[in-house]
Design a protein around this motif. Structure first.
Motif, PDB file in Angstrom:
ATOM      1  N   PRO A 187      -5.081 -13.837   5.283  1.00  0.00           N
ATOM      2  CA  PRO A 187      -4.272 -12.838   4.563  1.00  0.00           C
ATOM      3  C   PRO A 187      -5.042 -12.224   3.407  1.00  0.00           C
ATOM      4  O   PRO A 187      -6.052 -12.755   2.937  1.00  0.00           O
ATOM      5  N   ARG A 188      -4.533 -11.129   2.900  1.00  0.00           N
ATOM      6  CA  ARG A 188      -5.001 -10.565   1.641  1.00  0.00           C
ATOM      7  C   ARG A 188      -4.045 -10.920   0.505  1.00  0.00           C
ATOM      8  O   ARG A 188      -4.415 -10.901  -0.656  1.00  0.00           O
ATOM      9  N   GLU A 189      -2.792 -11.218   0.854  1.00  0.00           N
ATOM     10  CA  GLU A 189      -1.804 -11.699  -0.100  1.00  0.00           C
ATOM     11  C   GLU A 189      -1.240 -13.031   0.397  1.00  0.00           C
ATOM     12  O   GLU A 189      -0.912 -13.158   1.576  1.00  0.00           O
TER      13      GLU A 189
ATOM     14  N   THR B  41       2.868  -6.569   8.601  1.00  0.00           N
ATOM     15  CA  THR B  41       3.029  -7.288   7.345  1.00  0.00           C
ATOM     16  C   THR B  41       2.461  -8.697   7.447  1.00  0.00           C
ATOM     17  O   THR B  41       1.799  -9.189   6.520  1.00  0.00           O
TER      18      THR B  41
ATOM     19  N   ARG C 131       0.030  -9.702   9.195  1.00  0.00           N
ATOM     20  CA  ARG C 131      -1.433  -9.700   9.183  1.00  0.00           C
ATOM     21  C   ARG C 131      -1.968  -9.676   7.762  1.00  0.00           C
ATOM     22  O   ARG C 131      -3.108 -10.056   7.524  1.00  0.00           O
ATOM     23  N   ARG C 132      -1.166  -9.182   6.837  1.00  0.00           N
ATOM     24  CA  ARG C 132      -1.603  -9.046   5.459  1.00  0.00           C
ATOM     25  C   ARG C 132      -1.080 -10.154   4.545  1.00  0.00           C
ATOM     26  O   ARG C 132      -1.772 -10.589   3.622  1.00  0.00           O
TER      27      ARG C 132
ATOM     28  N   ASP D  32       0.828  -1.214   0.000  1.00  0.00           N
ATOM     29  CA  ASP D  32       0.000   0.000   0.000  1.00  0.00           C
ATOM     30  C   ASP D  32       0.861   1.263   0.000  1.00  0.00           C
ATOM     31  O   ASP D  32       0.586   2.232   0.712  1.00  0.00           O
TER      32      ASP D  32
END
Length: 272
Positions: free
Chosen positions: A172-174, A89, A91-92, A77
Motif C-alpha cells: 500500500p501507499r497508505e 482503493t 490497491r492503495r 487523490d
C-alpha cells in the motif's frame, strides 16, 4: 480546550493523497464521528488518540472506505472513495483491524497472500511478483519460520503480526492500523512500531499508549466523543491539561530530547 496551533509543515494539496473533509458518521441516531478533517502528508505517521468510544476505529473505517460517511467526504487523490471503487482503493490503502477471526483453516503464508487479491484478476493464479511480495512481507514481520504453520495455532501477538504482513504484501501507499500493539509484549510492541515507522508509506495508527504515540508518531489527532480535540506534534498535543481533559487522569509531561515522556500520577495521592 482549544486546538493547539501546529506549525505549517506543508500540508498536501486537497487533490493529493488521502484526505478527510469534515467527515461524520451517524449510527442509531448518534454521531460516532463528528466533523473530523484530516489531510495526510506523504510518508508521515499520524497517531489517533482518545478514550474508548471516542471514534478512532470508526474514523479509520471511514478513511478506508469500509463505512460510508453520513456527511463530509473522504478523497483519494482528489476523488471521493466511492468513485475510486473498492478494488482500486484496496490497491492503495491497507487496513489492519483490531480483531480478526476466520473459521477457515489457513497457513500463515496463505493469510499473508490475501493481501495480493486486489492486484490479481479474478481466478488468476499467483504470479512470481505475488510470491515475492508475500515472502518479503513475512520476512519484515519476522514470520518466515511460521509460514507453513496454521494461523489458528499462533499466539495473539503472532496473529497480529501476520495481519501486518498481510497488509504489507498488499504494497500500500497508505496504511491504517487499529491498535495493532494490543496483544503484544513490550519487546514486540517496539519491534512492530519500529517496523511501521520505517515503512515508506503514509500511516494512520490508533493507539492507547500515549508514550508509544509520542515516540513513534510525527503528528497526533486526539478525538473525544467523535470530535477533534487537538491536533499537532506530540510536544504540542500531549500536555497535562489535555490528558486531564480527555482521559480524566493527572500526569506529568517531561520533554526529553526527541519526544515528550508522560508519567501518570496515582489517584488521590498527589504523588507518582
Amino acid at each position: 480546550m482549544s486546538t493547539p496551533a501546529a506549525e505549517d509543515t506543508g500540508s498536501p494539496a486537497p487533490d493529493t493523497g488521502l484526505h478527510a473533509d469534515r467527515v461524520a458518521r451517524r449510527t442509531d441516531g448518534r454521531l460516532i464521528v463528528d466533523g473530523v478533517t484530516l489531510a495526510l502528508r506523504p510518508g508521515e505517521t499520524v497517531g489517533l488518540l482518545g478514550p474508548n468510544g471516542s471514534g478512532k476505529s470508526t474514523l479509520l473505517r471511514l478513511l478506508a472506505g469500509v463505512l460510508p460517511t453520513s456527511t463530509g467526504v473522504v478523497t483519494l487523490d482528489g476523488r471521493p472513495l466511492p468513485e475510486v471503487g473498492r478494488r482500486a482503493t484496496a490497491r492503495r490503502i491497507a487496513t489492519v483491524e483490531q480483531h480478526t477471526h476466520t473459521q477457515t483453516e489457513l497457513t500463515v503464508r496463505e493469510v499473508v497472500a490475501l493481501g495480493r487479491i486486489p492486484h490479481r484478476r479474478a481466478w488468476s493464479p499467483a504470479s512470481a511478483v505475488d510470491a515475492r511480495a508475500v515472502t518479503e512481507a513475512l520476512e519484515r514481520a519476522g514470520l518466515t519460520d511460521r509460514a507453513a504453520q496454521s494461523w489458528h495455532t499462533l499466539s495473539g501477538g503472532e496473529r497480529q503480526r501476520a495481519q501486518i504482513a498481510r497488509a504489507l504484501a498488499q504494497e500500500p501507499r497508505e496504511l491504517l492500523l487499529d491498535e495493532p500493539t494490543n496483544h503484544l509484549d513490550i519487546q514486540h510492541q517496539l519491534d512492530l512500531l519500529d517496523l511501521i515507522a520505517d515503512l515508506p508509506v503514509t500511516t494512520v495508527i490508533a493507539l492507547h499508549d500515549l508514550n508509544l504515540a509520542a515516540m513513534y508518531c510525527d503528528r497526533l489527532l486526539v478525538l473525544d466523543t467523535g470530535r477533534t480535540v487537538a491536533e499537532g506534534t506530540p510536544a504540542e498535543v500531549l500536555t497535562p491539561a489535555l490528558i486531564k481533559e480527555v482521559y480524566g487522569v493527572d500526569a506529568e509531561v517531561h520533554h526529553d530530547p526527541g519526544h515528550p515522556v508522560i508519567r501518570f500520577l496515582r489517584r488521590g495521592s498527589g504523588t507518582p
